[in-house]
Scaffold this motif. Structure first.
Motif, PDB file in Angstrom:
ATOM      1  N   MET A  82       0.816  -1.215   0.000  1.00  0.00           N
ATOM      2  CA  MET A  82       0.000   0.000   0.000  1.00  0.00           C
ATOM      3  C   MET A  82       0.850   1.266   0.000  1.00  0.00           C
ATOM      4  O   MET A  82       0.415   2.308  -0.504  1.00  0.00           O
ATOM      5  CB  MET A  82      -0.955  -0.011   1.192  1.00  0.00           C
ATOM      6  CG  MET A  82      -2.038  -1.091   1.095  1.00  0.00           C
ATOM      7  SD  MET A  82      -2.904  -1.132  -0.501  1.00  0.00           S
ATOM      8  CE  MET A  82      -3.759   0.461  -0.482  1.00  0.00           C
ATOM      9  N   LEU A  83       2.066   1.186   0.546  1.00  0.00           N
ATOM     10  CA  LEU A  83       2.982   2.326   0.421  1.00  0.00           C
ATOM     11  C   LEU A  83       3.320   2.563  -1.043  1.00  0.00           C
ATOM     12  O   LEU A  83       3.278   3.702  -1.535  1.00  0.00           O
ATOM     13  CB  LEU A  83       4.260   2.066   1.220  1.00  0.00           C
ATOM     14  CG  LEU A  83       5.398   3.074   0.979  1.00  0.00           C
ATOM     15  CD1 LEU A  83       4.992   4.472   1.439  1.00  0.00           C
ATOM     16  CD2 LEU A  83       6.676   2.636   1.687  1.00  0.00           C
ATOM     17  N   TYR A 118       1.539   1.563  -3.566  1.00  0.00           N
ATOM     18  CA  TYR A 118       0.292   2.011  -4.185  1.00  0.00           C
ATOM     19  C   TYR A 118       0.161   3.536  -4.049  1.00  0.00           C
ATOM     20  O   TYR A 118      -0.168   4.232  -5.014  1.00  0.00           O
ATOM     21  CB  TYR A 118      -0.902   1.315  -3.526  1.00  0.00           C
ATOM     22  CG  TYR A 118      -2.246   1.854  -3.973  1.00  0.00           C
ATOM     23  CD1 TYR A 118      -2.942   1.266  -5.021  1.00  0.00           C
ATOM     24  CD2 TYR A 118      -2.814   2.972  -3.339  1.00  0.00           C
ATOM     25  CE1 TYR A 118      -4.171   1.782  -5.431  1.00  0.00           C
ATOM     26  CE2 TYR A 118      -4.037   3.482  -3.755  1.00  0.00           C
ATOM     27  CZ  TYR A 118      -4.700   2.889  -4.792  1.00  0.00           C
ATOM     28  OH  TYR A 118      -5.912   3.408  -5.201  1.00  0.00           O
ATOM     29  N   ALA A 119       0.407   4.040  -2.838  1.00  0.00           N
ATOM     30  CA  ALA A 119       0.283   5.482  -2.594  1.00  0.00           C
ATOM     31  C   ALA A 119       1.272   6.271  -3.447  1.00  0.00           C
ATOM     32  O   ALA A 119       0.937   7.333  -3.980  1.00  0.00           O
ATOM     33  CB  ALA A 119       0.498   5.777  -1.108  1.00  0.00           C
ATOM     34  N   LEU A 120       2.497   5.756  -3.590  1.00  0.00           N
ATOM     35  CA  LEU A 120       3.489   6.441  -4.414  1.00  0.00           C
ATOM     36  C   LEU A 120       3.069   6.436  -5.885  1.00  0.00           C
ATOM     37  O   LEU A 120       3.214   7.442  -6.586  1.00  0.00           O
ATOM     38  CB  LEU A 120       4.859   5.777  -4.252  1.00  0.00           C
ATOM     39  CG  LEU A 120       5.525   5.953  -2.891  1.00  0.00           C
ATOM     40  CD1 LEU A 120       6.809   5.138  -2.808  1.00  0.00           C
ATOM     41  CD2 LEU A 120       5.819   7.431  -2.612  1.00  0.00           C
ATOM     42  N   HIS A 156       0.028   6.250  -6.988  1.00  0.00           N
ATOM     43  CA  HIS A 156      -1.123   7.153  -7.101  1.00  0.00           C
ATOM     44  C   HIS A 156      -0.680   8.615  -7.088  1.00  0.00           C
ATOM     45  O   HIS A 156      -1.234   9.450  -7.807  1.00  0.00           O
ATOM     46  CB  HIS A 156      -2.084   6.894  -5.948  1.00  0.00           C
ATOM     47  CG  HIS A 156      -3.340   7.682  -6.021  1.00  0.00           C
ATOM     48  ND1 HIS A 156      -4.334   7.433  -6.952  1.00  0.00           N
ATOM     49  CD2 HIS A 156      -3.778   8.743  -5.280  1.00  0.00           C
ATOM     50  CE1 HIS A 156      -5.326   8.288  -6.791  1.00  0.00           C
ATOM     51  NE2 HIS A 156      -5.018   9.095  -5.778  1.00  0.00           N
ATOM     52  N   ARG A 157       0.345   8.895  -6.292  1.00  0.00           N
ATOM     53  CA  ARG A 157       0.821  10.280  -6.156  1.00  0.00           C
ATOM     54  C   ARG A 157       1.584  10.739  -7.389  1.00  0.00           C
ATOM     55  O   ARG A 157       1.380  11.858  -7.880  1.00  0.00           O
ATOM     56  CB  ARG A 157       1.706  10.380  -4.909  1.00  0.00           C
ATOM     57  CG  ARG A 157       2.469  11.694  -4.759  1.00  0.00           C
ATOM     58  CD  ARG A 157       1.540  12.857  -4.489  1.00  0.00           C
ATOM     59  NE  ARG A 157       2.256  14.086  -4.288  1.00  0.00           N
ATOM     60  CZ  ARG A 157       2.736  14.859  -5.266  1.00  0.00           C
ATOM     61  NH1 ARG A 157       2.546  14.524  -6.543  1.00  0.00           N
ATOM     62  NH2 ARG A 157       3.372  15.979  -4.988  1.00  0.00           N
ATOM     63  N   GLY A 190      -2.077   1.928  -8.193  1.00  0.00           N
ATOM     64  CA  GLY A 190      -2.222   3.308  -7.743  1.00  0.00           C
ATOM     65  C   GLY A 190      -2.181   4.293  -8.887  1.00  0.00           C
ATOM     66  O   GLY A 190      -2.992   5.228  -8.961  1.00  0.00           O
ATOM     67  N   ALA A 210      -8.244   2.353  -3.570  1.00  0.00           N
ATOM     68  CA  ALA A 210      -7.326   1.862  -2.545  1.00  0.00           C
ATOM     69  C   ALA A 210      -7.922   0.673  -1.794  1.00  0.00           C
ATOM     70  O   ALA A 210      -7.221  -0.312  -1.509  1.00  0.00           O
ATOM     71  CB  ALA A 210      -6.981   2.990  -1.570  1.00  0.00           C
TER      72      ALA A 210
END
Length: 204
Positions: free
Chosen positions: A69-70, A72-74, A76-77, A129, A135
């Motif tokens: 998920m980290l 994924y967040a990167l 997505h960002r 992401g 999410a």
């Protein structure tokens, strides 16, 4: 391997679980890391001490899904341009387009299956992401895949005999089998989509 096994055997149970969690987390951030080996040997040590299969599996899941998920967040960002720069030999614009098409067609199923494919599994979280897959859906899909993958690893470790080498050989066979099954599903899905398109063209 013997040095790693001896180091893990010297850890008290809380630190052993912590080492397993960190290895599972780092696998998503540094894909070349042999996390499966660390987790399998950690489970092997836990099985011969006071550890439990559920404890090892839970530590692995927290670390693995947390790391996924980290990433994924990167993804997505920063989006696809960041992924192409980070993995230039794997994530080409053509590959990114194929990922996008598969995710759009199959959604969570594509995420689950892709997490079983060696060489691809580390790309799935940031790609999900970057492509805007929700999410919550992504976390559920990756948890399902990791739960099965590492459930088998833990089961093999706790049922293994006295030889760590035999355990790692069994883990390798497991990886190959699950990877081939996932690849077979992908091939069938692609063939089905191609057949439907050809059938539609003939009708039109």
């Amino acid at each position: 391997m013997n040095d790693l096994l001896a180091w893990l055997a010297g850890l008290p149970d809380p630190l052993l679980y912590g080492a397993i969690l960190v290895a599972a987390f780092a696998e998503n951030v540094f894909p070349p890391l042999p996390a499966d080996t660390v987790i399998a040997l950690g489970a092997f040590v836990a099985a011969r001490g006071n550890g439990t299969m559920l404890g090892v599996w839970a530590a692995t899941m927290v670390g693995n899904v947390g790391g996924a998920m980290l990433m994924y967040a990167l993804g997505h960002r920063f989006g696809l341009p960041w992924l192409i720069r980070r993995f230039p030999s794997i994530v080409t614009e053509q590959a990114a387009g194929e990922f996008s098409r598969q995710f759009q067609r199959q959604g969570m199923v594509a995420v689950v299956i892709s997490r079983f494919l060696p060489g691809v599994r580390a790309l799935v979280p940031p790609m999900a992401g970057a492509l805007g897959i929700g999410a919550g859906r992504s976390a559920i899909a990756m948890s399902l895949a990791s739960g099965v993958w590492y459930g088998v690893v833990c089961l093999l470790a706790f049922r293994a005999g006295a030889s760590a080498d035999q355990l790692l050989a069994a883990i390798t066979r497991q990886q190959r089998t699950l990877g081939l099954v996932a690849l077979g599903i992908v091939v069938v899905a692609v063939a089905f989509v191609f057949w439907r398109r050809q059938r539609g063209h003939r009708r039109s």
